[in-house]
Design an enzyme around this catalytic site. Structure first.
Site, PDB file in Angstrom:
ATOM      1  N   TYR A  10      -8.227  -1.346  18.941  1.00 26.54           N
ATOM      2  CA  TYR A  10      -9.001  -0.147  18.632  1.00 26.54           C
ATOM      3  C   TYR A  10     -10.502  -0.407  18.595  1.00 26.54           C
ATOM      4  O   TYR A  10     -11.273   0.504  18.323  1.00 26.54           O
ATOM      5  CB  TYR A  10      -8.561   0.404  17.268  1.00 26.54           C
ATOM      6  CG  TYR A  10      -8.659  -0.643  16.176  1.00 26.54           C
ATOM      7  CD1 TYR A  10      -9.854  -0.858  15.495  1.00 26.54           C
ATOM      8  CD2 TYR A  10      -7.566  -1.447  15.866  1.00 26.54           C
ATOM      9  CE1 TYR A  10      -9.964  -1.829  14.517  1.00 26.54           C
ATOM     10  CE2 TYR A  10      -7.666  -2.413  14.895  1.00 26.54           C
ATOM     11  CZ  TYR A  10      -8.862  -2.608  14.217  1.00 26.54           C
ATOM     12  OH  TYR A  10      -8.967  -3.587  13.261  1.00 26.54           O
ATOM     13  N   GLY A  11     -10.937  -1.623  18.853  1.00 28.49           N
ATOM     14  CA  GLY A  11     -12.354  -1.966  18.753  1.00 28.49           C
ATOM     15  C   GLY A  11     -12.809  -2.735  19.976  1.00 28.49           C
ATOM     16  O   GLY A  11     -12.630  -2.271  21.104  1.00 28.49           O
ATOM     17  N   SER A  12     -13.354  -3.919  19.750  1.00 26.09           N
ATOM     18  CA  SER A  12     -13.878  -4.721  20.857  1.00 26.09           C
ATOM     19  C   SER A  12     -12.798  -5.073  21.878  1.00 26.09           C
ATOM     20  O   SER A  12     -13.096  -5.262  23.055  1.00 26.09           O
ATOM     21  CB  SER A  12     -14.541  -5.992  20.332  1.00 26.09           C
ATOM     22  OG  SER A  12     -13.601  -6.788  19.618  1.00 26.09           O
ATOM     23  N   LEU A  13     -11.532  -5.125  21.438  1.00 23.50           N
ATOM     24  CA  LEU A  13     -10.448  -5.463  22.370  1.00 23.50           C
ATOM     25  C   LEU A  13     -10.046  -4.284  23.268  1.00 23.50           C
ATOM     26  O   LEU A  13      -9.173  -4.426  24.119  1.00 23.50           O
ATOM     27  CB  LEU A  13      -9.230  -5.993  21.607  1.00 23.50           C
ATOM     28  CG  LEU A  13      -9.456  -7.329  20.895  1.00 23.50           C
ATOM     29  CD1 LEU A  13      -8.223  -7.729  20.108  1.00 23.50           C
ATOM     30  CD2 LEU A  13      -9.842  -8.422  21.882  1.00 23.50           C
ATOM     31  N   ALA A  15     -12.175  -3.370  25.343  1.00 24.37           N
ATOM     32  CA  ALA A  15     -12.919  -3.805  26.536  1.00 24.37           C
ATOM     33  C   ALA A  15     -12.112  -4.874  27.275  1.00 24.37           C
ATOM     34  O   ALA A  15     -11.834  -5.942  26.731  1.00 24.37           O
ATOM     35  CB  ALA A  15     -14.280  -4.361  26.128  1.00 24.37           C
ATOM     36  N   GLU A  78      -9.230 -12.895  15.233  1.00 25.52           N
ATOM     37  CA  GLU A  78      -9.399 -11.896  14.174  1.00 25.52           C
ATOM     38  C   GLU A  78      -9.682 -12.553  12.828  1.00 25.52           C
ATOM     39  O   GLU A  78     -10.273 -11.938  11.946  1.00 25.52           O
ATOM     40  CB  GLU A  78      -8.192 -10.959  14.105  1.00 25.52           C
ATOM     41  CG  GLU A  78      -7.955 -10.166  15.369  1.00 25.52           C
ATOM     42  CD  GLU A  78      -9.097  -9.224  15.736  1.00 25.52           C
ATOM     43  OE1 GLU A  78     -10.017  -9.017  14.933  1.00 25.52           O
ATOM     44  OE2 GLU A  78      -9.058  -8.681  16.852  1.00 25.52           O
TER      45      GLU A  78
END
Length: 163
Positions: A10-13, A15, A78
């Site tokens: 849901y964030g940088s991953l 991309a 993480e």
């Protein structure tokens, strides 16, 4: 065939370049929604956190077929700030429910959590540097005495006095 898992990101991953830097591949993925959670910005961090929050939902995607060694890389990336948790997500294309692993912020009462986190804004402002940090993290991971991701993040983002 080796066991594999699904991971909700849901964030940088979100991309593909960041995922590729970590896993050396981009697994198949599907857009998904995580109910009863909220995605927050974090003070002095460029990445988000999710915590349980009724009547909210988090848009993201499910990375399919993550192997155990890949999951170990994600767990290390993480670091201690997140707890890997099994969640139920809804695939947007089919409305099917699916079990997936998700990285939930370990302190749901953290006073540094605020507002909303926006992926498009992150891509424009932070993705290039975050990708460089991620590549540095993977290089560090190969060393016998590697430092944790939080230390890699902090040294990368504070080397030039910026956050």
């Amino acid at each position: 065939m080796a066991a594999s898992l699904n991971v909700f990101v849901y964030g940088s991953l979100l991309a593909d370049d960041v995922v590729r830097a970590l896993l050396n591949r981009v697994p198949p993925s599907f857009p998904a929604l995580l109910p009863d959670f909220h995605r927050f910005s974090i003070k002095d961090r460029v990445y988000p956190a999710i915590v349980p929050l009724p009547k909210h939902s988090v848009a993201g995607k499910v990375l399919m077929g993550i192997t155990v060694p890949e999951l170990e890389v994600l767990d290390t990336f993480e670091d201690v700030e997140y707890v890997r948790t099994t969640v139920q997500v809804t695939l947007l294309d089919s409305s099917d429910e699916l079990e997936a692993e998700a990285y939930v912020w370990s302190n749901k009462h953290d006073p540094n959590l605020y507002g909303d986190w926006d992926f498009e804004e992150w891509k424009q402002k932070h993705m290039d540097d975050f990708l460089k940090m991620t590549i540095g993290f993977m290089e560090e991971l190969e060393r016998p005495e590697s430092k944790p991701r939080v230390a890699t993040y902090e040294s990368f983002y504070h080397q030039d006095g910026e956050v």
